[in-house]
Write an enzyme that holds these catalytic residues in place. Sequence first.
Site, mmCIF file in Angstrom:
data_model
loop_
_atom_site.group_PDB
_atom_site.id
_atom_site.type_symbol
_atom_site.label_atom_id
_atom_site.label_comp_id
_atom_site.label_asym_id
_atom_site.label_seq_id
_atom_site.Cartn_x
_atom_site.Cartn_y
_atom_site.Cartn_z
ATOM 1 C CB SER A 116 -0.954 -0.005 1.192
ATOM 2 O OG SER A 116 -0.265 -0.283 2.372
ATOM 3 C CG HIS A 135 -2.412 -0.562 -3.899
ATOM 4 N ND1 HIS A 135 -2.592 0.750 -3.543
ATOM 5 C CD2 HIS A 135 -2.718 -1.282 -2.785
ATOM 6 C CE1 HIS A 135 -2.987 0.815 -2.290
ATOM 7 N NE2 HIS A 135 -3.065 -0.398 -1.811
ATOM 8 C CD GLU A 147 -3.117 3.677 -6.218
ATOM 9 O OE1 GLU A 147 -3.370 4.879 -6.114
ATOM 10 O OE2 GLU A 147 -2.492 3.047 -5.343
ATOM 11 C CG ASN A 185 -3.249 4.052 0.455
ATOM 12 O OD1 ASN A 185 -4.457 4.089 0.623
ATOM 13 N ND2 ASN A 185 -2.582 2.918 0.401
#
Length: 279
Positions: A116, A135, A147, A185
């Site tokens: 992450s 991801h 991602e 994130n």
Amino acid sequence: MKVGVIGAGAMGSGIAQVFAQTEGYEVYLCDINAELAAKGKAKLEKAFAKRVANGKMEEEQKDAILANITTGTKEICVDADLIVEAALEQMDVKKKLFTELMAICPADAIFATNTSSLSISEMGNGLDRPVIGMHFFNPAPIMKLVEVIAGLNAPPELVDKIMAIAKEIGKVPVQVHEAPGFVVNRILIPMINEAICVLEMGVATVEDIDAAMTLGAKHPMGPLALGDFVGLDIVLAIMEVLYAETGDSKYRPAAMLRKMVRGGMLGVKSGAGFYTHTK
Ligand code: CAA
């Protein structure tokens, strides 16, 4: 295509489901011992049984997906075409796993990580073959985004291949250049951290902060509920990476977040976070 998913926690088993429900894919769901891997599959089975009972899934579909998932340790991945690693968020753990997997997997196998926020370039550095970021988002069977992150050692054809696989399993891939927290994130986790700061300052209660963001910004769940859902240890780990990598004080983890993680209040997985969670 045979896919080895390494790590049978919430993310790993969700990723296993995504591949296992797509025609043409078979899954090896692995963990540090066979019992943990079987536990990950058992959780899926329980969730599927509920969906069957609610009329959201056919019994045959449930059986077919489960039959497509073999559990065990990573050694069962000897003939895997693709590895998706979703193990502990620790660089040394991931590097060791990839080193060992590269020694047993076929010469043309592809190696991807669901990290992450760790550096993909650092993860691939010193390994025999490239590693790429793939991801997924929690809950992996529902969230559409993947991602795709190329580190310094990932050739363009590998990026194309992972983009194509992500589309084949029904996801929408976005290509992201390596940067702390990638895209989601980098934006989402500081928002959760900010909500914790707002709570710490006594601006509003837990419930009112979440109500404000669900009703005022149309988020599907409030930031504190989302922190509990993602895991407060994960939220803290990502904030630490953002802070360390950028040196920017805007990414400083909230003191309350640190305290809660130190006290074992991790959210849903520990039963307590900003809310109380019962099984
Ligand atoms: N497999 C397939 N479909 C499933 C499923 C499963 N296991 N479980 C549920 N579904 C389906 C449901 O049947 C339902 O479909 P219909 O609309 O056709 O009925 C749909 O998925 C939604 O399910 P629910 O009704 O159970 O869920 P909900 O509407 O209450 O939403 C939620 C739950 C998706 C979690 C929503 O609250 C949400 O989007 N929250 C935000 C999640 C988020 O932000 N995730 C990202 C976290 S950050 C991250 O993951 C990155 C990281 O690195 C930390």
